[in-house]
Design an enzyme around this catalytic site. Structure first.
Site, PDB file in Angstrom:
ATOM      1  N   LYS A 160       4.878   1.349  -8.756  1.00 21.35           N
ATOM      2  CA  LYS A 160       3.620   0.813  -8.709  1.00 21.35           C
ATOM      3  C   LYS A 160       3.191   1.032  -9.826  1.00 21.35           C
ATOM      4  O   LYS A 160       2.937   2.569 -10.460  1.00 21.35           O
ATOM      5  CB  LYS A 160       2.829   1.257  -7.456  1.00 21.35           C
ATOM      6  CG  LYS A 160       1.435   0.473  -7.490  1.00 21.35           C
ATOM      7  CD  LYS A 160       0.529   0.926  -5.982  1.00 21.35           C
ATOM      8  CE  LYS A 160      -0.416  -0.123  -5.851  1.00 21.35           C
ATOM      9  NZ  LYS A 160      -1.217   0.426  -4.762  1.00 21.35           N
ATOM     10  N   SER A 184      -3.688  -3.374  -2.147  1.00 21.34           N
ATOM     11  CA  SER A 184      -3.452  -3.667  -3.418  1.00 21.34           C
ATOM     12  C   SER A 184      -1.950  -3.686  -3.992  1.00 21.34           C
ATOM     13  O   SER A 184      -1.476  -4.077  -4.801  1.00 21.34           O
ATOM     14  CB  SER A 184      -4.022  -2.637  -4.345  1.00 21.34           C
ATOM     15  OG  SER A 184      -3.771  -1.143  -3.910  1.00 21.34           O
ATOM     16  N   SER A 195      -3.359  -0.124   1.300  1.00 26.41           N
ATOM     17  CA  SER A 195      -2.604  -0.843   0.313  1.00 26.41           C
ATOM     18  C   SER A 195      -1.152  -0.550   0.368  1.00 26.41           C
ATOM     19  O   SER A 195      -0.210  -1.258  -0.453  1.00 26.41           O
ATOM     20  CB  SER A 195      -3.373  -0.201  -1.144  1.00 26.41           C
ATOM     21  OG  SER A 195      -4.380  -0.746  -1.388  1.00 26.41           O
TER      22      SER A 195
END
Lengths: 521, 508
Positions: free
Chosen positions: B84, B159, B183
């Site tokens: 990420k 997210s 997320s």
């Protein structure tokens, strides 16, 4: 930019009408090897931005870790200031934007300081015939925080940000551990407020030095003082209940006052300035002010109002600090002697008069003498040597005695060595002074100087006897007087013997020999 | 014979590990297969912000060399992974989905990244996310949204939509995620993948660009419960550089995932996290899953967590408050975007900061900075931040009480299946409600997992089931997750993701 010159009232007039109240905030850089929240070195004067890492540069993702030595130092300072030590406290973020603050918040402490509610008894020296006075400075709190980086404004005439072409930032200082020590409002000092402020900062400096937590060099900024001052109408004697009942006035905050003398002058100036404003029916603006060493005046800085909002909240990246009571007691037990008590004890041990002690303190020679005594010299001889030529020369060069001694390489061990040569009758007093001068001139250790300069009392009795005989022979009149019992006349002969011996004789021995030769021994 | 490349990308991380260990494939082959898959499908999915093909292949070759030399290797060595874009990586950009950090290459690795490198997993690249992890759809990425592999017109969650989409579209068997309010879990739910938010402090936060420090937690994303456990083990453990890191061994998550034993376990249904507000298909799949858990030997109990209803409100005070402070460092002084203010000849530092922050941050980030700045203001602090912290305590108490009667708690992960791109973009409250079931775990610091529970009848899109366990009992998530996964896979006749559309056919 034009700087307006503030009107001031003469000090005596100011004090006749007003009662000063002070609050002193002292920031001390701790002498830890590493920064407060990362492992970077803290060496002073390193090349800019060479003692930095992701943490103290505030790079995205980096996290702080508390320096345990920083916490220990904070607790020791708190204990030495007679504070209570928190059983549990947190760091907080103080949020504001400034280019020298990498994260745009300062990791500090807010409503949970590590130490609080203490005091420091300060000896205010007597001046102008006043009696020395012990003033108790109440300590509000001592808390831990990190220093900011340092901005250098280039291109302007003043070195300040205003008018500069550009600014450079050095983050070496960012994250260096600081302890902020805040007093309660100091009342009752009256006209001696400036001396109280100076004496407090001096006492704090001595205390921190004794604790060995900081090098407390005000000129390098490792100890910085902010002076808060306000005036209120005079209602009686400074310490009277009537005066205490008068509410406090609006304060000004003079930032970064960086010498003991400046602290005293800043307080005095602000008293006179406030008094002028208030006497003219004006009101004091709550603001930060800058102190100018050259003029002794302060000028307006940033308007500071209660609207300043740092949006404090507990630092979520750190866990609470919860020093165990066992640890705190351990630290308390190993605190060094309080400097004031230490001084009193030494004075008794050394048998110094008050006057002698005062001279020693004024000369900044206490520590040097203590170490010289430890190296084997008597207290009186150590005082005599340090307060003599080294002090004179330090004065001439406008240096602290310690700094001067450091610079020329005069150590307590050398002074003790010099005295031991006198005690062993290898040198007489005059020769010893010459040897000391040699040491101060960088010629090396006392023995080496004495050897190099050929300074040594002649131990050969034959040479001395010959010289005595020669002088007696050349001065029959004087010799007769001595024979008749006028012993004091020997002085003239001793002088000649010494001259004959090129000064390298023990004057006492010469006297003995003259008297015994002439039948008066 | 089927295409080898397709086979390798379809394999789980555990299967790849076995193939690598047995010498049947090389890490270079596995890594290349995934890079090829990315070339084929990522134009549609847009999971990656940065593909690091060269360095990934070099790392793979190094692992192959070490394996050939007989060196002892980690079980996952040679299995590629996507990271990420909120985690710092030496030599690779780290943007957090923001223009503010465009082109910034960190000088240091996040601890998690260092652990992944130490275990020998080639890093394929950095995956998309909502800007600074603020959002539930990746639509708030400054670099464009990631799309859901099940329906390219729909969101992949957020997210961590890049992390969920990259595993769900078979571009990587594993991905890292971070979970501040859901997320990791919500993206897993809407893409038919698996993700775990470990206990707060279980995985180091050092090198994670902080959103809300007291809520952020990094964790694993994968397609199976076992793979998730294997990555959890790599990422977890004590880090002296993170003061909030737990100084204890990683819970035995892999063992729990392998045993999948839930006999006699008490599974609590949180009354407040079911019923009204949940899409019918989501509730239906949840109910079916409960029955499968009972069939596997668990006992279902109902628990009540009355303060959960305040969780969203408390969360949206604590998160913006911490974020407003964490994001203050983006000031154009030392790194990242610098924009001179227009119409000012000699701008001050403050004016440059203001202009850069105005240009660099997106609307959602600005919204939360403003909210947080307000909530922390003097005079409002007690009413907002202070009260929110008290609510947080009450929610933790609710968990404590619930875990007195239940070993784990379960709920649907998200109230709906994936919504359409743009659908909630102008309605922040609707967007925030996606996280209503996941937020309590972040506020209390307890671990949570989401795994697929099936497809909703009404739209044919994946639904997710959330499992929550007491702090430092992360292994319980894996026991329950693995047991349910086994039962469901059995019922489906194969992994759920086998039913996802063939992206190469569509894209061809």
């Amino acid at each position: 930019m034009t700087t307006t010159v503030d009107e001031v009232l003469p000090y005596d007039e100011a004090l006749a009408a007003f009662d000063p109240v002070m609050g002193l905030e002292v920031h001390v850089e701790l002498g830890t090897n590493t920064k407060m929240f990362c492992g970077c070195a803290t060496t002073f004067g390193a090349e800019p931005n060479t003692q930095v890492c992701p943490v103290c540069l505030g790079l995205p993702g980096a996290l702080p870790v508390v320096n345990a030595m920083g916490v220990e130092s904070a607790i020791r300072i708190g204990l030495a200031l007679n504070c209570e030590i928190a059983t549990w406290c947190r760091f907080a973020r103080k949020n504001y934007f400034y280019p020298d603050m990498p994260k745009n918040f300062q990791t500090s402490q807010y409503d949970e300081p590590i130490a609080f509610n203490g005091y420091l008894d300060v000896e205010v020296p007597g001046e102008h015939g006043e009696e020395p006075w012990t003033y108790r400075v109440e300590i509000e709190r001592a808390h831990m925080e990190e220093d900011t980086g340092k901005s250098l404004h280039v291109g302007g005439s003043t070195g300040r940000i205003h008018g500069a072409e550009y600014s450079l930032v050095d983050y070496n200082r960012a994250g260096i551990p600081l302890i902020e020590i805040v007093t309660k409002p100091l009342t009752g000092a009256g006209e001696r407020a400036p001396q109280v402020a100076r004496a407090y900062v001096a006492a704090l400096r001595d205390l921190l030095k004794a604790l060995d937590v900081s090098d407390v060099k005000m000129e390098q900024g490792s100890m910085r003082c902010d002076v808060n001052l306000s005036l209120r109408p005079k209602a009686g004697e400074p310490t009277s209940p009537e005066q205490a009942a008068v509410p406090l006035g609006t304060r000004s905050e003079t930032k970064n006052v960086n010498s003991l003398r400046s602290v005293e002058r800043a307080v005095r100036f602000e008293i006179c300035r406030h008094a002028a404003v208030l006497s003219n029916g004006g009101s004091i603006v709550q603001e930060t002010r800058h102190f100018h060493e050259d003029t002794g005046a302060t000028t307006s800085g940033r308007i500071k109002s209660d609207a300043d909002d740092y949006r404090y909240f507990p630092e979520p990246d750190l866990v609470p600090v919860a020093p165990s009571r066992e640890w705190v007691e351990e630290l308390r037990a190993t605190l060094p002697e309080n400097p004031a008590e230490h001084r009193r004890r030494l004075q008794t041990e050394w048998g110094y008069s008050d006057l002698e002690m005062r001279d020693v303190l004024n000369a900044g020679a206490l520590d040097l003498i203590e170490r010289t005594v430890a190296a084997g010299a008597s207290a009186q001889s150590a005082r005599k040597w340090w307060l003599g030529e080294p002090s004179r020369r330090a004065n001439t060069e406008a240096l602290e005695l310690v700094a001067y001694a450091d610079q020329v390489g005069l150590t307590p061990a050398y002074v003790a060595e010099l005295q031991s040569m006198v005690d062993a009758k290898r040198l007489n007093d005059k020769m010893a002074r010459q040897v000391l001068e040699g040491v101060l001139d960088g010629e090396g250790a006392p023995t080496a100087v004495a050897d190099a300069r050929g300074l040594e009392l002649v131990q050969d009795d034959g040479a001395l006897e010959a010289a005595v005989a020669k002088v007696i022979e050349g001065n029959p009149d004087v010799a007769d007087k001595i024979r008749d019992g006028k012993v004091q006349a020997a002085g003239a002969l001793i002088g000649q013997v010494m001259k004959e011996m090129k000064g390298q004789a023990d004057a006492g021995k010469a006297r003995e020999l003259i008297l015994s030769t002439l039948g008066e021994g | 014979m089927t295409n080898t490349t397709t086979d390798l990308t379809r394999a789980t991380a555990a299967q790849l590990a076995d193939l690598l260990a047995a010498g049947q494939v090389s890490s270079v082959e596995v890594t290349q297969a995934h890079l090829d898959r990315t070339t084929a499908v990522d134009e549609q999915v847009h999971a990656y912000l940065h593909v690091a093909g060269q360095s990934a292949l070099a790392e793979a070759a190094e692992i192959d060399r070490r394996r050939a030399a007989g060196e002892p290797l980690h079980r996952l060595a040679g299995v590629p992974i996507a990271v990420k874009d909120v985690m710092t990586t030496v030599g690779m950009p780290t943007t957090c989905g923001s223009k503010m950090l465009e082109g910034w290459i960190p000088p240091y690795d996040a601890t998690v990244v260092a652990q992944i490198k130490a275990a020998g997993l080639p890093i394929l690249g950095k995956v998309n996310m909502d800007e600074f992890a603020m959002g539930s759809s990746t639509e708030h990425s400054a670099y464009g949204p990631t799309r859901n592999p099940w329906d390219l017109e729909r969101i992949p969650g957020g997210s961590g939509g890049g992390s969920s989409a990259v595993v769900a579209s078979f571009q990587a068997p594993l991905a890292t995620g971070t979970d501040t309010g859901g997320s990791i879990r919500q993206p897993a739910a809407v893409t038919g993948s698996v993700g775990t938010k470990p206990t707060y402090g279980g995985v180091s936060r050092y090198g994670l660009v902080a959103l809300a420090s007291s809520l952020d937690q990094a964790g694993p994303c994968a397609r199976t419960v076992l793979d998730t456990a294997l990555l959890h083990e790599v990422m977890g453990g004590h880090d002296p550089r993170d003061s909030t890191s737990i100084d204890a061994p990683v819970p035995a998550v892999v063992e729990a995932a392998q045993r999948a034993d839930i006999k006699g376990m008490k599974i609590g249904i949180v009354k407040e996290l079911t019923g009204e507000g949940y899409q019918a298909g989501v509730s239906a799949r949840f109910e079916e899953s409960l029955q499968l858990l009972v069939d596997a030997g668990a006992e279902i109990v109902e628990v009540s967590c009355p303060n959960f209803r305040y969780a969203l409100a408390a969360y949206y005070l604590i998160l913006p408050s911490e974020a407003s402070s964490n994001l203050a460092k983006f000031d154009a002084m030392r790194y990242g975007l610098r924009v001179p203010p227009t119409g000012i000849d000699h701008p001050s530092a403050e004016q440059v900061m203001a202009a850069s922050r105005d240009a660099g941050f997106g609307d959602e980030v600005k919204r939360r900075i403003i909210l947080g700045t307000y909530a922390l203001s003097s005079g409002y602090y007690d009413a907002y931040y202070g009260t929110a912290q008290k609510v947080r305590r009450l929610i933790a108490n609710d968990f404590d009480r619930a875990f007195e009667t239940a070993d784990v708690l379960v709920s649907p992960t998200a109230p709906t299946t994936a919504f359409r791109l743009g659908e909630q973009l102008d309605d922040p409250m609707a967007m925030y409600l996606n996280d209503v079931a996941t937020i309590p775990a972040n506020l209390a610091g307890v671990p949570g997992m989401s795994l697929p529970s099936g497809l909703a009848d009404e739209d044919g899109l994946p639904t997710g089931l959330q499992i929550l366990a007491p702090a430092m009992q992360d292994q319980s998530l894996y026991s329950v997750g693995a047991a349910l996964e086994a039962a469901l896979t059995d019922r489906w006749g194969g992994p759920l993701l086998d039913r996802a559309p063939d992206l190469t056919a569509k894209g061809a």
